[in-house]
Design a protein around this motif. Structure first.
Motif, PDB file in Angstrom:
ATOM      1  N   TYR A  58       0.842  -1.192   0.000  1.00 27.47           N
ATOM      2  CA  TYR A  58       0.000   0.000   0.000  1.00 27.47           C
ATOM      3  C   TYR A  58       0.881   1.248   0.000  1.00 27.47           C
ATOM      4  N   ALA A  59       0.338   2.308  -0.556  1.00 28.85           N
ATOM      5  CA  ALA A  59       1.071   3.570  -0.655  1.00 28.85           C
ATOM      6  C   ALA A  59       1.074   4.275   0.697  1.00 28.85           C
ATOM      7  N   VAL A  60       2.265   4.536   1.206  1.00 23.48           N
ATOM      8  CA  VAL A  60       2.391   5.314   2.438  1.00 23.48           C
ATOM      9  C   VAL A  60       2.597   6.785   2.107  1.00 23.48           C
ATOM     10  N   GLU A  61       2.878   7.019   0.824  1.00 21.21           N
ATOM     11  CA  GLU A  61       3.110   8.384   0.360  1.00 21.21           C
ATOM     12  C   GLU A  61       2.912   8.385  -1.154  1.00 21.21           C
ATOM     13  N   GLY A  62       2.238   9.401  -1.679  1.00 20.88           N
ATOM     14  CA  GLY A  62       2.109   9.562  -3.115  1.00 20.88           C
ATOM     15  C   GLY A  62       0.912   8.862  -3.726  1.00 20.88           C
ATOM     16  N   ASP A  63       0.975   8.694  -5.049  1.00 19.65           N
ATOM     17  CA  ASP A  63      -0.139   8.210  -5.847  1.00 19.65           C
ATOM     18  C   ASP A  63       0.347   7.131  -6.810  1.00 19.65           C
ATOM     19  N   VAL A  64      -0.198   5.930  -6.678  1.00 23.56           N
ATOM     20  CA  VAL A  64       0.195   4.811  -7.533  1.00 23.56           C
ATOM     21  C   VAL A  64      -0.113   5.114  -8.995  1.00 23.56           C
ATOM     22  N   GLY A  65      -1.266   5.696  -9.271  1.00 20.70           N
ATOM     23  CA  GLY A  65      -1.674   5.994 -10.637  1.00 20.70           C
ATOM     24  C   GLY A  65      -0.742   6.948 -11.350  1.00 20.70           C
ATOM     25  N   ALA A  66      -0.094   7.819 -10.603  1.00 28.88           N
ATOM     26  CA  ALA A  66       0.843   8.789 -11.169  1.00 28.88           C
ATOM     27  C   ALA A  66       2.274   8.238 -11.210  1.00 28.88           C
TER      28      ALA A  66
END
Length: 119
Positions: A58-66
């Motif tokens: 899981y993302a702890v920071e930022g955006d997976v899509g970007a």
């Protein structure tokens, strides 16, 4: 089946580096993500059936899509696929010893390669 204490749970990596590490080890992310989560799979087609080694994060920071995120990895799991119901991870499932050994090796290889890039 969960691979507890694999060491992957302690790793946090840049998504782009993580994608490279996983691809080097045969793990595929494909369309299995949303803006906060990722899932990497390794598909095994053996005589006992179809199995998936799955490593979520899981993302702890930022955006997976970007493609701009730091991913915290979670406990790897091994599941058996049942058509048309999906993948079962239960402890009552049968997991061949040779498959579990191969999964442990893949996890160890990922850990070794990923820890170099981990924060």
């Amino acid at each position: 089946m969960r691979f507890e204490n694999s060491g992957l749970e302690s790793l946090k990596l840049d998504l782009n580096r993580l994608d490279e590490v996983m691809e080097n080890n045969g793990m595929v992310r494909a369309g299995q993500w949303d803006y906060e989560r990722v899932t990497y799979d390794y598909k095994f087609q053996i005589k006992e059936g179809i199995y998936y080694l799955r490593i979520p994060g899981y993302a702890v920071e930022g955006d997976v899509g970007a493609h701009d995120a730091y991913i915290q990895l979670m406990t790897p799991m091994l599941g058996k696929h049942y058509y048309p119901h999906g993948v079962e991870y239960g402890e009552d499932e049968y997991f061949p010893a040779h498959l579990v050994k191969q999964c442990n090796q893949i996890i160890a290889n990922i850990h070794k390669e990923a820890e170099v890039f981990a924060e």
